[in-house]
Design a protein around this motif. Structure first.
Motif, PDB file in Angstrom:
ATOM      1  N   LEU A 160       7.199 -27.807   2.213  1.00 30.23           N
ATOM      2  CA  LEU A 160       8.302 -27.497   3.128  1.00 30.23           C
ATOM      3  C   LEU A 160       7.866 -26.498   4.200  1.00 30.23           C
ATOM      4  O   LEU A 160       8.304 -26.585   5.359  1.00 30.23           O
ATOM      5  N   ASP A 161       6.999 -25.568   3.833  1.00 24.76           N
ATOM      6  CA  ASP A 161       6.456 -24.642   4.836  1.00 24.76           C
ATOM      7  C   ASP A 161       5.599 -25.399   5.847  1.00 24.76           C
ATOM      8  O   ASP A 161       5.631 -25.110   7.052  1.00 24.76           O
ATOM      9  N   ALA A 162       4.819 -26.366   5.364  1.00 20.16           N
ATOM     10  CA  ALA A 162       4.003 -27.184   6.273  1.00 20.16           C
ATOM     11  C   ALA A 162       4.895 -27.968   7.230  1.00 20.16           C
ATOM     12  O   ALA A 162       4.552 -28.151   8.410  1.00 20.16           O
ATOM     13  N   LEU A 163       6.048 -28.414   6.737  1.00 29.35           N
ATOM     14  CA  LEU A 163       6.994 -29.153   7.568  1.00 29.35           C
ATOM     15  C   LEU A 163       7.771 -28.248   8.517  1.00 29.35           C
ATOM     16  O   LEU A 163       8.424 -28.732   9.453  1.00 29.35           O
ATOM     17  N   GLY A 164       7.760 -26.945   8.231  1.00 26.41           N
ATOM     18  CA  GLY A 164       8.440 -25.989   9.105  1.00 26.41           C
ATOM     19  C   GLY A 164       9.891 -25.724   8.756  1.00 26.41           C
ATOM     20  O   GLY A 164      10.633 -25.177   9.576  1.00 26.41           O
ATOM     21  N   ILE A 165      10.324 -26.080   7.528  1.00 29.98           N
ATOM     22  CA  ILE A 165      11.731 -25.887   7.163  1.00 29.98           C
ATOM     23  C   ILE A 165      11.892 -25.064   5.888  1.00 29.98           C
ATOM     24  O   ILE A 165      13.003 -24.927   5.384  1.00 29.98           O
ATOM     25  N   GLY A 166      10.810 -24.505   5.367  1.00 30.54           N
ATOM     26  CA  GLY A 166      10.882 -23.766   4.111  1.00 30.54           C
ATOM     27  C   GLY A 166      11.780 -22.546   4.192  1.00 30.54           C
ATOM     28  O   GLY A 166      12.656 -22.339   3.338  1.00 30.54           O
ATOM     29  N   ASP A 167      11.596 -21.724   5.202  1.00 32.08           N
ATOM     30  CA  ASP A 167      12.346 -20.467   5.283  1.00 32.08           C
ATOM     31  C   ASP A 167      13.853 -20.680   5.432  1.00 32.08           C
ATOM     32  O   ASP A 167      14.652 -19.942   4.859  1.00 32.08           O
TER      33      ASP A 167
ATOM     34  N   THR B  70       6.675 -24.602  -6.680  1.00 31.41           N
ATOM     35  CA  THR B  70       5.732 -24.023  -5.719  1.00 31.41           C
ATOM     36  C   THR B  70       5.143 -25.065  -4.784  1.00 31.41           C
ATOM     37  O   THR B  70       5.066 -24.857  -3.564  1.00 31.41           O
ATOM     38  N   ASN B  71       4.700 -26.196  -5.343  1.00 26.71           N
ATOM     39  CA  ASN B  71       4.063 -27.225  -4.512  1.00 26.71           C
ATOM     40  C   ASN B  71       5.016 -27.771  -3.455  1.00 26.71           C
ATOM     41  O   ASN B  71       4.612 -28.078  -2.330  1.00 26.71           O
ATOM     42  N   ALA B  72       6.306 -27.879  -3.797  1.00 22.65           N
ATOM     43  CA  ALA B  72       7.294 -28.361  -2.830  1.00 22.65           C
ATOM     44  C   ALA B  72       7.486 -27.342  -1.703  1.00 22.65           C
ATOM     45  O   ALA B  72       7.620 -27.720  -0.528  1.00 22.65           O
TER      46      ALA B  72
ATOM     47  N   CYS C 231      -0.690 -28.653  -0.812  1.00 31.42           N
ATOM     48  CA  CYS C 231      -1.049 -29.877  -0.086  1.00 31.42           C
ATOM     49  C   CYS C 231      -1.643 -29.586   1.284  1.00 31.42           C
ATOM     50  O   CYS C 231      -2.091 -30.511   1.974  1.00 31.42           O
ATOM     51  N   GLY C 232      -1.666 -28.327   1.704  1.00 29.75           N
ATOM     52  CA  GLY C 232      -2.288 -27.953   2.970  1.00 29.75           C
ATOM     53  C   GLY C 232      -1.307 -27.871   4.123  1.00 29.75           C
ATOM     54  O   GLY C 232      -0.109 -28.129   3.986  1.00 29.75           O
ATOM     55  N   LYS C 233      -1.840 -27.538   5.280  1.00 23.26           N
ATOM     56  CA  LYS C 233      -1.016 -27.361   6.481  1.00 23.26           C
ATOM     57  C   LYS C 233      -1.123 -28.587   7.390  1.00 23.26           C
ATOM     58  O   LYS C 233      -2.095 -29.323   7.322  1.00 23.26           O
ATOM     59  N   LEU C 234      -0.113 -28.756   8.212  1.00 27.28           N
ATOM     60  CA  LEU C 234      -0.077 -29.903   9.112  1.00 27.28           C
ATOM     61  C   LEU C 234      -0.663 -29.540  10.471  1.00 27.28           C
ATOM     62  O   LEU C 234       0.045 -29.393  11.470  1.00 27.28           O
ATOM     63  N   THR C 235      -1.964 -29.375  10.490  1.00 26.53           N
ATOM     64  CA  THR C 235      -2.661 -29.119  11.754  1.00 26.53           C
ATOM     65  C   THR C 235      -3.833 -30.066  11.845  1.00 26.53           C
ATOM     66  O   THR C 235      -4.501 -30.353  10.846  1.00 26.53           O
ATOM     67  N   VAL C 236      -4.075 -30.579  13.023  1.00 24.96           N
ATOM     68  CA  VAL C 236      -5.221 -31.463  13.250  1.00 24.96           C
ATOM     69  C   VAL C 236      -6.189 -30.705  14.142  1.00 24.96           C
ATOM     70  O   VAL C 236      -5.980 -30.577  15.350  1.00 24.96           O
ATOM     71  N   SER C 237      -7.236 -30.137  13.521  1.00 24.92           N
ATOM     72  CA  SER C 237      -8.166 -29.284  14.262  1.00 24.92           C
ATOM     73  C   SER C 237      -9.269 -30.101  14.890  1.00 24.92           C
ATOM     74  O   SER C 237      -9.490 -31.242  14.539  1.00 24.92           O
TER      75      SER C 237
ATOM     76  N   CYS D 133       9.542 -32.934  -5.470  1.00 22.11           N
ATOM     77  CA  CYS D 133       8.371 -32.128  -5.094  1.00 22.11           C
ATOM     78  C   CYS D 133       7.187 -33.021  -4.745  1.00 22.11           C
ATOM     79  O   CYS D 133       6.510 -32.816  -3.726  1.00 22.11           O
ATOM     80  N   SER D 134       6.927 -34.016  -5.597  1.00 25.00           N
ATOM     81  CA  SER D 134       5.779 -34.898  -5.368  1.00 25.00           C
ATOM     82  C   SER D 134       5.970 -35.743  -4.116  1.00 25.00           C
ATOM     83  O   SER D 134       5.002 -36.038  -3.402  1.00 25.00           O
TER      84      SER D 134
END
Length: 412
Positions: A56-63, A50-52, A406-412, A309-310
């Motif tokens: 991968l979703d944060a990186l944009g390649i999970g799907d 799950t953590n990986a 690990c969260g999303k890759l956005t800088v708000s 994963c880590s």
């Protein structure tokens, strides 16, 4: 030739490419130095929890990776001594998937990462031979004589990391165990359930699981001194295959059939190493804008299935920390405000990363080692306890470690 870069990553494995992509996603450029002359797609497959998939979703390649891998629906554990079932855990409850787990071909993951990073940032045939300091800058010397000056150096160069050695971290130690791994492809569908089949005990630990509908990944970890494995056979796939077949014949016809179908060029063996966990807690995982990620930081035994994963977790976290330190202040800065020294901003970002990853890395290494000891031990006492409740405990620990975002890759 001497050049200058803001961020240099050493190593184009999973950790290095994922870190480069994560930095790119938050708007930071980096280059990757890889000693090989092309992508090192060695190894067969890896289990991603799950953590990986969050990473991968944060990186944009999970799907895109989900489309070429099967969702594992649970774990079935058996005694390696008798083949009797011990514990079964389902990941699906009332049509809700509690844990996402898939077995992905290593080559597919690496190629997807390579294709997503900006063109030209990976520099192959670039072996790092030494690292020096020049004021706040780091000077990286390559085998071809070229020199790169950088404000931040990130070591993603694996178990034998040059960067970790420069930081003064102790070298990883031999766990006293080895792993034989294999990958088998079927001309038609293999017909196995999308479950992780695991066998514990007797000085060995076996498992197999589907990657997709036509391929399976399997492994055997063992303690040579307990099972009397001939160490001279570690590079002979014929002897490796026969060794696993001899051990598997008493516990599972399914496992034996999977191993029997495996071609010799799809079998490998390696010693299992780990960094002593207290070295991660007390050692320099960060020094003067130099840090480590992935196996360069926390090499561990594979008993939690958390090696890759880590590393993916690390890559997202370090990009978030650097993005918040470097990109966000630029967005928030008003007219006429002084820009803080870039070296200090990088330092703050890397310090935050090190703080977040130090304890989790310690936990990964420790939990993996203890889990492997319990699952693999041939002790009669441990075997008795394992078949009563310890097997369930180790599975629960595996799932708990995987339940992390690990969260999303956005800088708000």
């Amino acid at each position: 030739m001497e050049t200058e870069e803001n961020i240099v990553i050493v190593g184009a494995g999973i950790a290095g490419l994922a870190t480069c992509l994560a930095l790119h996603r938050v708007g930071l450029r980096s280059i990757v130095l890889e000693s090989s002359d092309s992508l090192r797609a060695t190894g067969f497959a890896l289990l991603l929890w799950t953590n990986a998939w969050k990473a991968l979703d944060a990186l944009g390649i999970g799907d895109s990776l989900r489309q070429i891998s099967l969702s594992i629906t649970g774990v079935k554990s058996f005694s390696a001594d008798s083949g009797a079932p011990i514990k079964e855990v389902s990941f699906v409850d009332n049509n809700r998937i509690d844990y996402e787990s898939r077995c992905v071909r290593r080559k597919d993951l690496l190629e997807k990462l390579e294709n997503e990073v900006p063109q030209g940032v990976i520099r192959y045939s670039s072996k790092v031979v030494s690292i020096e300091e020049s004021g706040p800058m780091k000077v990286v010397h390559l085998a071809d004589g070229s020199i790169i000056r950088t404000k931040a150096l990130i070591g993603c160069d694996g178990v034998n990391s040059v960067v970790a050695n420069w930081l003064g971290l102790q070298k990883p130690v031999n766990s006293g165990r080895s792993a034989i791994r294999g990958f088998v492809e079927y001309p038609d569908k293999h017909g196995y359930q999308p479950k992780f089949h695991a066998f514990f005990g007797g000085g060995a630990r076996f498992g197999f699981l589907p990657s997709d509908e036509k391929s399976l990944y399997w492994f055997c970890t063992f303690t040579p001194s307990v099972v009397h494995f001939d160490g001279n056979a570690e590079q002979d796939p014929i002897k490796l295959k026969q060794f696993v077949l001899n051990k598997a014949s008493n516990m599972s016809k399914e496992l034996s059939a999977v191993v029997e179908r495996t071609t010799l060029d799809s079998i490998s063996c390696a010693q299992l190493k780990l960094r002593l966990p207290w070295n991660v807690l007390t050692g320099n995982i960060l020094k003067n804008n130099v840090c480590v990620v992935g196996d360069a930081l926390h090499p561990m035994t594979p008993d939690l299935g958390q090696g890759g994963c880590s590393a993916l977790e690390d890559s997202v976290v370090i990009a978030k920390c650097l993005g918040e330190a470097l990109v966000k202040p630029i967005k928030d800065r008003g007219v006429g405000q002084e820009d803080e020294d870039e070296f200090n901003k990088i330092k703050k970002g890397l310090e935050k990363y090190a703080k977040e990853r130090r304890w989790r890395s310690f936990t990964f290494i420790s939990a993996a080692y203890l889990s492997g000891f319990i699952q693999e031990s041939g002790s009669k006492v441990i075997s008795f306890l394992r078949e009563r409740f310890l097997a369930g405990v180790t599975i629960a620990v595996t799932l708990r470690m995987a339940n992390y975002d690990c969260g999303k890759l956005t800088v708000s």
